[in-house]
Design a protein around this motif. Structure first.
Motif: not given
Length: 314
Positions: A229-240
């Motif tokens: 999902x796009x929400x997981x993508x945003x988390x990946x950008x923030x965290x990783x």
């Protein structure tokens, strides 16, 4: 005059404030003011007068509101005329591509909750390339899709070939999303050739290597991960500290963008334009709830364009 306009008048009369009513109805204050003006012009009467505390009904306005209340109630009774028991909640199916699904779901739900009959929204997320075919397959009579410039004609042709109404509603663009700590964060834009060493976060919808121009980005990056999902993508950008390429609409009112934790950059090196469109299967006629939903979708995109002009999209 649309029935929901009468409902808007009733809400303004209840709250005695255009801004408060607009927030409760989840529409822009400018849009609501324009609707009130159009109704007043159509009836050739002044319904509200502005005061230092908000708005108040004029003498003519009190008569208008009394009739509007009766008309809205009669409309509700008509919609449920043949119900055997209590009024049943109507289900409105809608198919939409991921970005539209993400930002329209809460907006449309809030607008429908303000309706007297409060129909239920049944929203299905489909790939942008599958919106027209999903309507053709009977999943819904209403679809919200998006196409890159070179794919736009194919979507339009497919819709017209099925006898559907095809209506462009908004021009979006793909953008590069990076974290505050990225070495690209200070740039206004980036070229796809600069992404060679970046780790790209993608979904199975964006980028699509074989069907979308944005898929060309995959030719430049060496590493990418596919998320659900796009929400997981945003988390990946923030965290990783990964990067993502998604439609700008995906970040509509995103708190991480507003705080600056996520930065949106323009992209060069490929065609970024993405046209949003409505597909309507009107061959059997849209019911009252579906027509209302289409009006809400159009309202959203009009408000979105207004906010863009004011520089307040994110």
């Amino acid at each position: 005059m649309r029935t929901e306009y009468l409902e808007y008048l009733l809400e303004v009369a209840r709250t005695k404030s255009i801004s408060a009513a607009a927030k409760k109805l989840f529409i822009g204050q400018t849009t609501l003011s324009a609707i009130i003006n159009s109704v007043e012009n159509e009836l050739n009467v002044k319904i509200f007068q502005r005061t230092h505390r908000g708005v108040a009904l004029t003498a003519h306005g009190e008569r208008v509101i009394a009739i509007a209340e009766e008309m809205v109630e009669n409309n509700r009774q008509l919609l449920n005329l043949f119900a055997d028991t209590e009024p049943t909640r109507r289900n409105i199916p809608l198919v939409a591509y991921p970005s539209a699904c993400s930002i329209l779901s809460l907006y449309l739900t809030a607008r429908l909750r303000a309706c007297r009959d409060e129909p239920t929204l049944s929203m299905r997320e489909v790939m942008s390339t599958k919106v027209v075919s999903s309507v053709a397959n009977g999943m819904a009579n209403i679809g919200v899709g998006a196409s890159a410039r070179h794919e736009f004609f194919n979507s339009q042709y497919s819709a017209h070939n099925n006898g559907f109404t095809f209506e462009p509603v908004y021009t979006d663009h793909f953008c590069l999303c990076v974290s505050r700590t990225s070495h690209l964060a200070g740039n206004a834009s980036a070229d796809v050739s600069e992404l060679t060493e970046e780790h790209l976060a993608v979904t199975d919808s964006h980028p699509i290597s074989s069907t979308s121009s944005v898929g060309g980005i995959l030719k430049y990056v060496r590493r990418f991960s596919v998320f659900n999902s796009m929400e997981v993508i945003k988390k990946a950008v923030l965290a990783e500290n990964m990067v993502a390429v998604l439609p700008r609409l995906s970040y509509y009112e995103d708190p991480h963008v507003a705080s600056g934790d996520l930065r949106l950059l323009g992209l060069t090196g490929f065609e970024t334009e993405l046209s949003n469109f409505l597909v309507l299967n009107e061959k059997g006629g849209l019911n009252t709830q579906e027509k209302r939903l289409v009006g809400f979708i159009r309202d959203f995109y009009r408000e979105l364009e207004e906010r863009e002009k004011q520089g307040a999209l994110a």
